[in-house]
Design a protein around this motif. Structure first.
Motif, PDB file in Angstrom:
ATOM      1  N   LEU A   1       0.885  -1.174   0.000  1.00  0.00           N
ATOM      2  CA  LEU A   1       0.000   0.000   0.000  1.00  0.00           C
ATOM      3  C   LEU A   1       0.916   1.215   0.000  1.00  0.00           C
ATOM      4  CD1 LEU A   1      -2.886   0.570   2.617  1.00  0.00           C
ATOM      5  CD2 LEU A   1      -1.515   2.403   1.656  1.00  0.00           C
TER       6      LEU A   1
ATOM      7  N   VAL B   1       1.122   5.652  -1.122  1.00  0.00           N
ATOM      8  CA  VAL B   1       0.558   6.889  -1.670  1.00  0.00           C
ATOM      9  C   VAL B   1       1.736   7.698  -2.238  1.00  0.00           C
ATOM     10  CG1 VAL B   1      -0.619   9.044  -1.039  1.00  0.00           C
ATOM     11  CG2 VAL B   1      -1.347   6.870  -0.004  1.00  0.00           C
TER      12      VAL B   1
ATOM     13  N   GLY C   1      -0.750  12.552   2.964  1.00  0.00           N
ATOM     14  CA  GLY C   1      -1.411  13.373   3.988  1.00  0.00           C
ATOM     15  C   GLY C   1      -2.707  14.003   3.531  1.00  0.00           C
TER      16      GLY C   1
ATOM     17  N   GLY D   1      -5.529  12.101   2.765  1.00  0.00           N
ATOM     18  CA  GLY D   1      -6.668  11.205   2.984  1.00  0.00           C
ATOM     19  C   GLY D   1      -6.743  10.023   2.030  1.00  0.00           C
TER      20      GLY D   1
ATOM     21  N   GLY E   1      -4.693   7.398   1.832  1.00  0.00           N
ATOM     22  CA  GLY E   1      -4.455   6.144   2.556  1.00  0.00           C
ATOM     23  C   GLY E   1      -5.740   5.680   3.227  1.00  0.00           C
ATOM     24  N   LYS E   2      -6.394   6.617   3.878  1.00  0.00           N
ATOM     25  CA  LYS E   2      -7.654   6.285   4.552  1.00  0.00           C
ATOM     26  C   LYS E   2      -8.707   5.837   3.532  1.00  0.00           C
ATOM     27  CE  LYS E   2     -10.745   8.191   8.031  1.00  0.00           C
ATOM     28  NZ  LYS E   2     -10.233   7.463   9.176  1.00  0.00           N
TER      29      LYS E   2
HETATM   30  C1  COA Z   1       1.442   5.410   5.228  1.00  0.00           C
HETATM   31  C2  COA Z   1       0.723   6.056   4.044  1.00  0.00           C
HETATM   32  C3  COA Z   1       0.076   4.983   3.194  1.00  0.00           C
HETATM   33  C4  COA Z   1      -0.368   6.992   4.596  1.00  0.00           C
HETATM   34  O1  COA Z   1      -1.129   7.499   3.505  1.00  0.00           O
HETATM   35  P1  COA Z   1      -1.715   9.000   3.544  1.00  0.00           P
HETATM   36  O2  COA Z   1      -2.583   9.168   2.357  1.00  0.00           O
HETATM   37  O3  COA Z   1      -0.588   9.951   3.703  1.00  0.00           O
HETATM   38  O4  COA Z   1      -2.570   8.944   4.901  1.00  0.00           O
HETATM   39  P2  COA Z   1      -3.945   9.729   5.191  1.00  0.00           P
HETATM   40  O5  COA Z   1      -3.791  11.134   4.718  1.00  0.00           O
HETATM   41  O6  COA Z   1      -5.083   8.945   4.641  1.00  0.00           O
HETATM   42  O7  COA Z   1      -3.951   9.674   6.774  1.00  0.00           O
HETATM   43  C5  COA Z   1      -4.955   8.999   7.515  1.00  0.00           C
HETATM   44  C6  COA Z   1      -4.685   9.256   8.981  1.00  0.00           C
HETATM   45  O8  COA Z   1      -3.442   8.635   9.358  1.00  0.00           O
HETATM   46  C7  COA Z   1      -2.557   9.626   9.880  1.00  0.00           C
HETATM   47  N1  COA Z   1      -1.194   9.306   9.403  1.00  0.00           N
HETATM   48  C8  COA Z   1      -0.832   8.979   8.142  1.00  0.00           C
HETATM   49  N2  COA Z   1       0.494   8.738   8.080  1.00  0.00           N
HETATM   50  C9  COA Z   1       0.955   8.932   9.345  1.00  0.00           C
HETATM   51  C10 COA Z   1       2.243   8.849   9.938  1.00  0.00           C
HETATM   52  N3  COA Z   1       3.324   8.469   9.229  1.00  0.00           N
HETATM   53  N4  COA Z   1       2.363   9.135  11.246  1.00  0.00           N
HETATM   54  C11 COA Z   1       1.273   9.516  11.973  1.00  0.00           C
HETATM   55  N5  COA Z   1       0.011   9.592  11.480  1.00  0.00           N
HETATM   56  C12 COA Z   1      -0.132   9.316  10.185  1.00  0.00           C
HETATM   57  C13 COA Z   1      -3.035  10.949   9.327  1.00  0.00           C
HETATM   58  O9  COA Z   1      -2.677  12.013  10.169  1.00  0.00           O
HETATM   59  C14 COA Z   1      -4.538  10.748   9.282  1.00  0.00           C
HETATM   60  O10 COA Z   1      -5.094  10.952  10.572  1.00  0.00           O
HETATM   61  P3  COA Z   1      -6.532  11.679  10.761  1.00  0.00           P
HETATM   62  O11 COA Z   1      -7.534  10.714  10.153  1.00  0.00           O
HETATM   63  O12 COA Z   1      -6.661  11.833  12.225  1.00  0.00           O
HETATM   64  O13 COA Z   1      -6.435  12.962   9.997  1.00  0.00           O
HETATM   65  C15 COA Z   1       1.688   6.916   3.173  1.00  0.00           C
HETATM   66  O14 COA Z   1       2.341   7.836   3.992  1.00  0.00           O
HETATM   67  C16 COA Z   1       2.723   6.111   2.402  1.00  0.00           C
HETATM   68  O15 COA Z   1       2.485   5.711   1.268  1.00  0.00           O
HETATM   69  N6  COA Z   1       3.910   5.877   3.023  1.00  0.00           N
HETATM   70  C17 COA Z   1       5.012   5.181   2.348  1.00  0.00           C
HETATM   71  C18 COA Z   1       4.710   3.724   2.102  1.00  0.00           C
HETATM   72  C19 COA Z   1       4.261   2.964   3.344  1.00  0.00           C
HETATM   73  O16 COA Z   1       4.808   3.099   4.434  1.00  0.00           O
HETATM   74  N7  COA Z   1       3.225   2.127   3.139  1.00  0.00           N
HETATM   75  C20 COA Z   1       2.699   1.257   4.165  1.00  0.00           C
HETATM   76  C21 COA Z   1       3.232  -0.121   3.936  1.00  0.00           C
HETATM   77  S1  COA Z   1       2.737  -1.214   5.225  1.00  0.00           S
END
Ligand code: COA
Length: 178
Positions: A104, A106, A112, A114, A116-117
Protein backbone atom coordinates in the motif's frame (compact mmCIF):
# COMPACT_ATOMS: atom_id res chain seq x y z
CA UNK A 1 -5.82 20.56 -6.15
CA UNK A 2 -7.54 20.76 -2.74
CA UNK A 3 -7.79 17.70 -0.51
CA UNK A 4 -11.53 17.60 -1.09
CA UNK A 5 -11.10 17.81 -4.86
CA UNK A 6 -8.53 14.98 -4.78
CA UNK A 7 -10.86 12.71 -2.83
CA UNK A 8 -13.78 13.57 -5.09
CA UNK A 9 -11.82 12.97 -8.30
CA UNK A 10 -9.94 9.78 -7.53
CA UNK A 11 -10.97 6.50 -9.23
CA UNK A 12 -10.00 3.00 -8.15
CA UNK A 13 -9.04 0.76 -11.07
CA UNK A 14 -7.91 -2.87 -11.01
CA UNK A 15 -4.50 -3.35 -12.63
CA UNK A 16 -4.80 -5.60 -15.70
CA UNK A 17 -2.10 -7.52 -17.58
CA UNK A 18 -2.14 -5.10 -20.50
CA UNK A 19 -1.85 -1.92 -18.40
CA UNK A 20 1.41 0.02 -18.10
CA UNK A 21 2.21 2.07 -15.02
CA UNK A 22 4.77 4.56 -16.24
CA UNK A 23 5.70 6.39 -13.08
CA UNK A 24 4.99 6.25 -9.39
CA UNK A 25 6.94 7.84 -6.58
CA UNK A 26 6.08 7.18 -2.96
CA UNK A 27 8.54 7.50 -0.07
CA UNK A 28 9.41 3.82 -0.34
CA UNK A 29 11.58 2.60 -3.23
CA UNK A 30 10.64 -1.07 -2.83
CA UNK A 31 6.95 -0.20 -3.06
CA UNK A 32 7.59 1.94 -6.16
CA UNK A 33 9.60 -0.87 -7.72
CA UNK A 34 6.88 -3.43 -7.02
CA UNK A 35 4.26 -1.37 -8.83
CA UNK A 36 6.45 -0.49 -11.80
CA UNK A 37 8.11 -3.89 -12.29
CA UNK A 38 6.41 -6.74 -10.44
CA UNK A 39 2.70 -6.12 -9.93
CA UNK A 40 1.62 -7.59 -13.28
CA UNK A 41 3.71 -10.74 -12.73
CA UNK A 42 2.04 -11.19 -9.34
CA UNK A 43 -1.32 -10.85 -11.09
CA UNK A 44 -0.39 -13.41 -13.78
CA UNK A 45 0.88 -15.82 -11.11
CA UNK A 46 -2.36 -15.40 -9.09
CA UNK A 47 -0.33 -14.19 -6.11
CA UNK A 48 -1.68 -10.66 -5.70
CA UNK A 49 -4.22 -8.36 -7.28
CA UNK A 50 -3.25 -4.70 -7.46
CA UNK A 51 -5.57 -1.70 -7.53
CA UNK A 52 -4.55 1.78 -8.70
CA UNK A 53 -5.94 5.07 -7.44
CA UNK A 54 -6.02 7.33 -10.48
CA UNK A 55 -6.62 11.02 -10.98
CA UNK A 56 -6.95 11.24 -14.75
CA UNK A 57 -3.91 9.39 -16.15
CA UNK A 58 -1.85 9.85 -13.00
CA UNK A 59 -1.40 6.98 -10.52
CA UNK A 60 -1.60 8.64 -7.12
CA UNK A 61 -1.65 5.56 -4.87
CA UNK A 62 -1.98 1.79 -5.05
CA UNK A 63 -2.56 -1.29 -2.96
CA UNK A 64 -2.39 -5.02 -3.54
CA UNK A 65 -4.36 -7.82 -1.93
CA UNK A 66 -3.85 -11.57 -1.41
CA UNK A 67 -5.83 -14.17 0.47
CA UNK A 68 -4.57 -14.81 3.97
CA UNK A 69 -5.35 -16.56 7.23
CA UNK A 70 -5.45 -15.22 10.77
CA UNK A 71 -3.97 -18.07 12.82
CA UNK A 72 -4.09 -18.52 16.58
CA UNK A 73 -0.81 -17.84 18.34
CA UNK A 74 -0.90 -19.84 21.59
CA UNK A 75 1.44 -17.45 23.34
CA UNK A 76 -0.91 -14.47 22.78
CA UNK A 77 -4.02 -15.64 24.60
CA UNK A 78 -5.42 -12.18 25.49
CA UNK A 79 -5.29 -11.12 21.85
CA UNK A 80 -7.00 -14.31 20.71
CA UNK A 81 -9.63 -13.93 23.41
CA UNK A 82 -10.33 -10.40 22.18
CA UNK A 83 -10.64 -11.66 18.61
CA UNK A 84 -12.93 -14.52 19.63
CA UNK A 85 -15.14 -12.33 21.80
CA UNK A 86 -16.90 -11.15 18.62
CA UNK A 87 -17.24 -14.63 17.08
CA UNK A 88 -20.15 -16.83 18.19
CA UNK A 89 -19.06 -19.75 20.39
CA UNK A 90 -19.97 -22.48 17.91
CA UNK A 91 -18.03 -20.76 15.11
CA UNK A 92 -14.74 -20.32 16.97
CA UNK A 93 -11.72 -21.86 15.19
CA UNK A 94 -7.92 -21.82 15.41
CA UNK A 95 -7.81 -19.76 12.22
CA UNK A 96 -10.09 -17.37 10.35
CA UNK A 97 -10.21 -16.30 6.70
CA UNK A 98 -8.58 -12.98 5.97
CA UNK A 99 -7.19 -10.81 3.19
CA UNK A 100 -3.70 -9.35 3.34
CA UNK A 101 -2.85 -5.83 2.28
CA UNK A 102 0.45 -6.93 0.79
CA UNK A 103 1.43 -3.48 -0.40
CA UNK A 104 0.00 0.00 0.00
CA UNK A 105 1.57 3.31 -0.96
CA UNK A 106 0.56 6.89 -1.67
CA UNK A 107 2.64 9.08 -4.03
CA UNK A 108 4.75 11.62 -2.09
CA UNK A 109 3.01 14.51 -3.81
CA UNK A 110 -0.37 13.30 -2.48
CA UNK A 111 0.64 12.15 1.03
CA UNK A 112 -1.41 13.37 3.99
CA UNK A 113 -4.52 14.12 1.92
CA UNK A 114 -6.67 11.21 2.98
CA UNK A 115 -5.84 8.77 0.16
CA UNK A 116 -4.45 6.14 2.56
CA UNK A 117 -7.65 6.28 4.55
CA UNK A 118 -9.66 6.14 1.32
CA UNK A 119 -7.84 2.90 0.45
CA UNK A 120 -8.69 1.32 3.81
CA UNK A 121 -12.36 2.31 3.42
CA UNK A 122 -12.40 0.92 -0.14
CA UNK A 123 -10.98 -2.44 1.01
CA UNK A 124 -13.49 -2.63 3.85
CA UNK A 125 -16.26 -1.87 1.38
CA UNK A 126 -15.01 -4.58 -1.03
CA UNK A 127 -15.24 -7.24 1.67
CA UNK A 128 -18.41 -6.07 3.42
CA UNK A 129 -20.76 -4.61 0.82
CA UNK A 130 -19.68 -5.98 -2.55
CA UNK A 131 -20.75 -9.47 -3.69
CA UNK A 132 -18.56 -12.05 -1.90
CA UNK A 133 -16.88 -15.03 -3.58
CA UNK A 134 -15.41 -16.42 -0.37
CA UNK A 135 -15.72 -15.70 3.32
CA UNK A 136 -13.30 -13.13 4.64
CA UNK A 137 -13.51 -11.82 8.19
CA UNK A 138 -10.24 -9.94 8.82
CA UNK A 139 -7.92 -7.50 7.06
CA UNK A 140 -4.25 -8.19 7.75
CA UNK A 141 -1.09 -6.19 7.16
CA UNK A 142 2.60 -6.50 7.95
CA UNK A 143 2.94 -2.80 8.63
CA UNK A 144 6.18 -0.87 8.19
CA UNK A 145 7.23 0.91 11.39
CA UNK A 146 6.68 4.33 9.82
CA UNK A 147 3.13 3.36 8.90
CA UNK A 148 2.07 2.00 12.32
CA UNK A 149 0.33 5.25 13.38
CA UNK A 150 -1.55 5.28 10.08
CA UNK A 151 -2.94 1.78 10.66
CA UNK A 152 -3.65 2.51 14.35
CA UNK A 153 -5.65 5.58 13.32
CA UNK A 154 -7.59 3.28 11.03
CA UNK A 155 -8.39 0.95 13.97
CA UNK A 156 -6.01 -1.88 13.13
CA UNK A 157 -4.73 -3.77 16.21
CA UNK A 158 -1.46 -5.55 16.89
CA UNK A 159 -1.66 -9.33 16.69
CA UNK A 160 1.34 -9.97 18.93
CA UNK A 161 3.94 -8.22 21.07
CA UNK A 162 6.61 -10.64 19.80
CA UNK A 163 7.27 -8.46 16.75
CA UNK A 164 7.36 -5.16 18.69
CA UNK A 165 11.04 -4.56 17.84
CA UNK A 166 10.84 -5.80 14.23
CA UNK A 167 10.94 -3.77 11.03
CA UNK A 168 7.31 -4.71 10.35
CA UNK A 169 4.46 -5.55 12.71
CA UNK A 170 1.47 -7.75 11.99
CA UNK A 171 -1.82 -5.94 12.47
CA UNK A 172 -5.44 -6.96 11.92
CA UNK A 173 -8.84 -5.35 11.51
CA UNK A 174 -12.09 -7.19 12.25
CA UNK A 175 -14.55 -6.44 9.43
CA UNK A 176 -17.44 -7.14 11.79
CA UNK A 177 -16.23 -4.28 13.98
CA UNK A 178 -17.84 -1.84 11.54
C1 COA B 1 1.44 5.41 5.23
C2 COA B 1 0.72 6.06 4.04
C3 COA B 1 0.08 4.98 3.19
C4 COA B 1 -0.37 6.99 4.60
O1 COA B 1 -1.13 7.50 3.50
P1 COA B 1 -1.71 9.00 3.54
O2 COA B 1 -2.58 9.17 2.36
O3 COA B 1 -0.59 9.95 3.70
O4 COA B 1 -2.57 8.94 4.90
P2 COA B 1 -3.94 9.73 5.19
O5 COA B 1 -3.79 11.13 4.72
O6 COA B 1 -5.08 8.95 4.64
O7 COA B 1 -3.95 9.67 6.77
C5 COA B 1 -4.95 9.00 7.52
C6 COA B 1 -4.69 9.26 8.98
O8 COA B 1 -3.44 8.63 9.36
C7 COA B 1 -2.56 9.63 9.88
N1 COA B 1 -1.19 9.31 9.40
C8 COA B 1 -0.83 8.98 8.14
N2 COA B 1 0.49 8.74 8.08
C9 COA B 1 0.95 8.93 9.35
C10 COA B 1 2.24 8.85 9.94
N3 COA B 1 3.32 8.47 9.23
N4 COA B 1 2.36 9.13 11.25
C11 COA B 1 1.27 9.52 11.97
N5 COA B 1 0.01 9.59 11.48
C12 COA B 1 -0.13 9.32 10.19
C13 COA B 1 -3.04 10.95 9.33
O9 COA B 1 -2.68 12.01 10.17
C14 COA B 1 -4.54 10.75 9.28
O10 COA B 1 -5.09 10.95 10.57
P3 COA B 1 -6.53 11.68 10.76
O11 COA B 1 -7.53 10.71 10.15
O12 COA B 1 -6.66 11.83 12.23
O13 COA B 1 -6.44 12.96 10.00
C15 COA B 1 1.69 6.92 3.17
O14 COA B 1 2.34 7.84 3.99
C16 COA B 1 2.72 6.11 2.40
O15 COA B 1 2.49 5.71 1.27
N6 COA B 1 3.91 5.88 3.02
C17 COA B 1 5.01 5.18 2.35
C18 COA B 1 4.71 3.72 2.10
C19 COA B 1 4.26 2.96 3.34
O16 COA B 1 4.81 3.10 4.43
N7 COA B 1 3.22 2.13 3.14
C20 COA B 1 2.70 1.26 4.17
C21 COA B 1 3.23 -0.12 3.94
S1 COA B 1 2.74 -1.21 5.22
Amino acid sequence: MSTEAILNTVDIVKLENDMEVESFESEDRDLNDFLLNDARDYLKSLLAVTYLLKIGDETVAYFSLSNDNLIKNDSERPVWNRINRFIPNNKRRRSYPAVKIGRLAVAKKYAGKGLGKRIILAIQNMYINEPQRAGCRFLMVDAYRGALPFYQKNDFKFLTEQDSADATRTMYFDLKAI
